[in-house]
Design a protein around this motif. Structure first.
Motif, PDB file in Angstrom:
ATOM      1  N   UNK A  86       0.601  -0.944  -0.024  1.00  0.00           N
ATOM      2  CA  UNK A  86       0.340  -0.075  -0.181  1.00  0.00           C
ATOM      3  C   UNK A  86       0.939   1.145   0.407  1.00  0.00           C
ATOM      4  N   UNK A  87       2.077   1.629   0.992  1.00  0.00           N
ATOM      5  CA  UNK A  87       2.702   2.455   0.861  1.00  0.00           C
ATOM      6  C   UNK A  87       4.080   2.081  -0.039  1.00  0.00           C
ATOM      7  N   UNK A  88       4.365   2.918  -1.063  1.00  0.00           N
ATOM      8  CA  UNK A  88       5.903   2.687  -1.690  1.00  0.00           C
ATOM      9  C   UNK A  88       6.878   3.452  -0.888  1.00  0.00           C
ATOM     10  N   UNK A  89       7.012   4.073  -0.185  1.00  0.00           N
ATOM     11  CA  UNK A  89       7.844   4.658   1.082  1.00  0.00           C
ATOM     12  C   UNK A  89       7.670   5.667   1.391  1.00  0.00           C
ATOM     13  N   UNK A  90       7.947   5.979   2.938  1.00  0.00           N
ATOM     14  CA  UNK A  90       8.068   6.836   3.922  1.00  0.00           C
ATOM     15  C   UNK A  90       9.122   7.437   4.282  1.00  0.00           C
ATOM     16  N   UNK A  91       8.994   8.900   3.987  1.00  0.00           N
ATOM     17  CA  UNK A  91      10.470   9.819   3.985  1.00  0.00           C
ATOM     18  C   UNK A  91      10.458  10.478   5.429  1.00  0.00           C
ATOM     19  N   UNK A  92      11.104  10.507   6.055  1.00  0.00           N
ATOM     20  CA  UNK A  92      11.871  11.700   7.623  1.00  0.00           C
ATOM     21  C   UNK A  92      12.667  12.204   7.610  1.00  0.00           C
ATOM     22  N   UNK A  93      12.721  13.467   7.863  1.00  0.00           N
ATOM     23  CA  UNK A  93      13.663  14.361   8.061  1.00  0.00           C
ATOM     24  C   UNK A  93      14.171  14.264   9.653  1.00  0.00           C
ATOM     25  N   UNK A  94      15.580  14.621   9.859  1.00  0.00           N
ATOM     26  CA  UNK A  94      16.361  14.393  10.788  1.00  0.00           C
ATOM     27  C   UNK A  94      16.644  15.433  11.079  1.00  0.00           C
ATOM     28  N   UNK A  95      18.017  16.082  12.055  1.00  0.00           N
ATOM     29  CA  UNK A  95      18.394  16.798  12.623  1.00  0.00           C
ATOM     30  C   UNK A  95      19.888  17.005  12.529  1.00  0.00           C
ATOM     31  N   UNK A  96      20.407  15.760  12.980  1.00  0.00           N
ATOM     32  CA  UNK A  96      21.892  15.914  12.620  1.00  0.00           C
ATOM     33  C   UNK A  96      21.384  14.031  11.457  1.00  0.00           C
ATOM     34  N   UNK A  97      22.212  14.875   9.899  1.00  0.00           N
ATOM     35  CA  UNK A  97      21.631  13.635   9.035  1.00  0.00           C
ATOM     36  C   UNK A  97      22.816  12.852   9.206  1.00  0.00           C
ATOM     37  N   UNK A  98      24.401  12.974   8.925  1.00  0.00           N
ATOM     38  CA  UNK A  98      24.933  12.125   9.641  1.00  0.00           C
ATOM     39  C   UNK A  98      25.305  11.274  10.706  1.00  0.00           C
ATOM     40  N   UNK A  99      24.769  11.598  11.533  1.00  0.00           N
ATOM     41  CA  UNK A  99      24.215  10.851  13.027  1.00  0.00           C
ATOM     42  C   UNK A  99      23.184   9.842  12.782  1.00  0.00           C
ATOM     43  N   UNK A 100      22.219  10.384  12.116  1.00  0.00           N
ATOM     44  CA  UNK A 100      21.022   8.958  11.959  1.00  0.00           C
ATOM     45  C   UNK A 100      21.481   8.532  10.519  1.00  0.00           C
TER      46      UNK A 100
END
Length: 127
Positions: free
Chosen positions: A1-15
């Motif tokens: 049903x869902x192809x993908x999901x995205x999440x914004x992060x505060x520290x990209x490299x750490x996440x």
């Protein structure tokens, strides 16, 4: 049903480091990375078999905090997720164990990621 999901992060490299470690015991890995250019933020796509279903992006922390549950093929996968997540900067939100209030075989672990999102691994199979 869902192809993908995205999440914004505060520290990209750490996440990216956190999710690379935490999702590995579930058979998920970093499959694609988009470099920042021309107004497009950095992004990392995680998944398996060349299907990126979970993305993080450098646009800043998504608010309010979200909850995601990843499927584990075994209880050992749930345990591995929890220990890898904790070792990579996660905070405990429920050690691996049965959650029979959901159903008799609901075996899960919960951690807060570096941005405070509630990340879960769950196995629905009996031992």
């Amino acid at each position: 049903m869902i192809d993908h999901i995205g999440l914004g992060v505060g520290d990209y490299d750490k996440a990216k480091e956190f999710y690379s470690a935490a999702l590995a015991p579930l058979g998920l890995s970093l499959l694609t990375e988009v470099v920042q250019q021309d107004g497009i933020n950095k992004a990392a796509g995680f998944g398996r078999d060349d299907e990126q279903a979970f993305w993080i992006g450098s646009e800043g922390k998504t608010t309010p905090p979200m909850h995601f549950a990843f499927i584990a093929e075994s209880r050992a996968g749930v345990d591995g997720f929890y220990h890898a997540a904790m070792a990579s900067g996660g905070r405990d939100n429920g050690a691996p164990g049965l959650r029979e209030q959901y159903h008799p075989n609901y075996y899960a672990a919960f951690v807060f990621d570096p941005d405070g999102h509630n990340i879960e691994a769950v196995c629905h199979k009996p031992e």
